[in-house]
Design a protein around this motif. Structure first.
Motif, PDB file in Angstrom:
ATOM      1  N   VAL A 124      47.500  24.708 -39.783  1.00  0.00           N
ATOM      2  CA  VAL A 124      47.872  23.653 -40.739  1.00  0.00           C
ATOM      3  C   VAL A 124      47.479  24.061 -42.149  1.00  0.00           C
ATOM      4  N   TRP A 125      48.247  23.544 -43.123  1.00  0.00           N
ATOM      5  CA  TRP A 125      47.753  23.538 -44.490  1.00  0.00           C
ATOM      6  C   TRP A 125      46.691  22.448 -44.543  1.00  0.00           C
ATOM      7  N   LEU A 126      45.467  22.786 -44.873  1.00  0.00           N
ATOM      8  CA  LEU A 126      44.404  21.778 -44.869  1.00  0.00           C
ATOM      9  C   LEU A 126      44.658  20.659 -45.878  1.00  0.00           C
ATOM     10  N   GLY A 127      45.258  20.995 -47.001  1.00  0.00           N
ATOM     11  CA  GLY A 127      45.504  19.982 -48.016  1.00  0.00           C
ATOM     12  C   GLY A 127      46.443  18.883 -47.563  1.00  0.00           C
ATOM     13  N   SER A 128      47.260  19.174 -46.554  1.00  0.00           N
ATOM     14  CA  SER A 128      48.226  18.175 -46.079  1.00  0.00           C
ATOM     15  C   SER A 128      47.668  17.317 -44.950  1.00  0.00           C
ATOM     16  N   VAL A 129      46.497  17.675 -44.418  1.00  0.00           N
ATOM     17  CA  VAL A 129      45.962  16.937 -43.264  1.00  0.00           C
ATOM     18  C   VAL A 129      44.585  16.335 -43.527  1.00  0.00           C
TER      19      VAL A 129
END
Length: 221
Positions: free
Chosen positions: A26-31
């Motif tokens: 995952v992109w961490l910024g999106s989760v």
């Protein structure tokens, strides 16, 4: 309008050959939506088990309203098991006991207020790769371009462009000669727009010093 080669709004940025998303990454910024955690674009985390709360997975001791923050730069790469052990996990070390009595009896908080209010931020630079199972301990800063070996326990700040490994983590070496590190600092490619980053990929995915110098000259750096 051309589609950007990276999309920061995606949850799962990797697509398998059959067209399905690879859900382990995952992109961490999106989760992550946590008041004490800041994540730059295109930083990813990979886990081999299902995750329902990514903030709790990577920073299990960091609660909303804690005195410290976890600040993560752009384009970082965090392998399975990466953990940031933030300051709220710490216990008093200068007292006769390390036991946090006030956690269990709020009437004792006056004895612990000052100690519990301490909390140095953990700061991760840009383009940092943290290997499988590594632990970044409270208040540590990792500079840009740092590589953390699998299983390392990092207890001290690490200068940019260094490789750190072991327990306790020790700097093994700088990744490049100092003059090359200085060039990379000037380029700071992670702060450029996506079109320019895409144009820089042939240089970034090489060790061609002449090409790096040319890229710097083209950008007036």
């Amino acid at each position: 309008m051309a589609v950007p080669f990276l999309d920061a709004d995606q949850r799962h940025p990797i697509t398998l050959p059959d067209g399905t998303p690879y859900t382990n990454t995952v992109w961490l910024g999106s989760v992550i939506d946590h008041p004490n955690i800041e994540v730059g674009d295109f930083t990813y985390y990979n886990d081999f088990e299902p995750v329902t709360d990514y903030a709790a997975r990577i920073a299990p001791y960091l609660h909303p309203g804690a005195p410290e923050r976890l600040i993560i730069g752009k384009f970082c790469q965090f392998a399975n098991g990466t953990r940031f052990i933030t300051s709220s996990a710490d216990h008093p070390k200068r007292w006769f006991t390390s036991y946090p009595f006030a956690v269990f009896d709020q009437a004792l908080f006056p004895y612990f207020d000052e100690e519990f209010a301490k909390g140095a931020d953990t700061v991760i630079g840009n383009d940092v790769w943290v290997g499988d199972g590594a632990r970044i301990m409270p208040g540590v800063t990792l500079g840009d371009g740092v590589i953390v070996g699998a299983g390392a326990i990092v207890t001290r700040d690490v200068p940019s462009w260094s490789i750190v490994a072991g327990n306790p983590g020790r700097v093994v070496r700088r990744r490049f000669p100092d003059d090359v590190c200085d060039r990379l600092d000037r380029l700071a490619w992670w702060d450029r727009d996506l079109a320019d980053i895409r144009a820089l990929v042939p240089v970034l995915a090489s060790a061609d010093l002449a090409a790096l110098d040319a890229a710097l000259a083209e950008r007036g750096l």
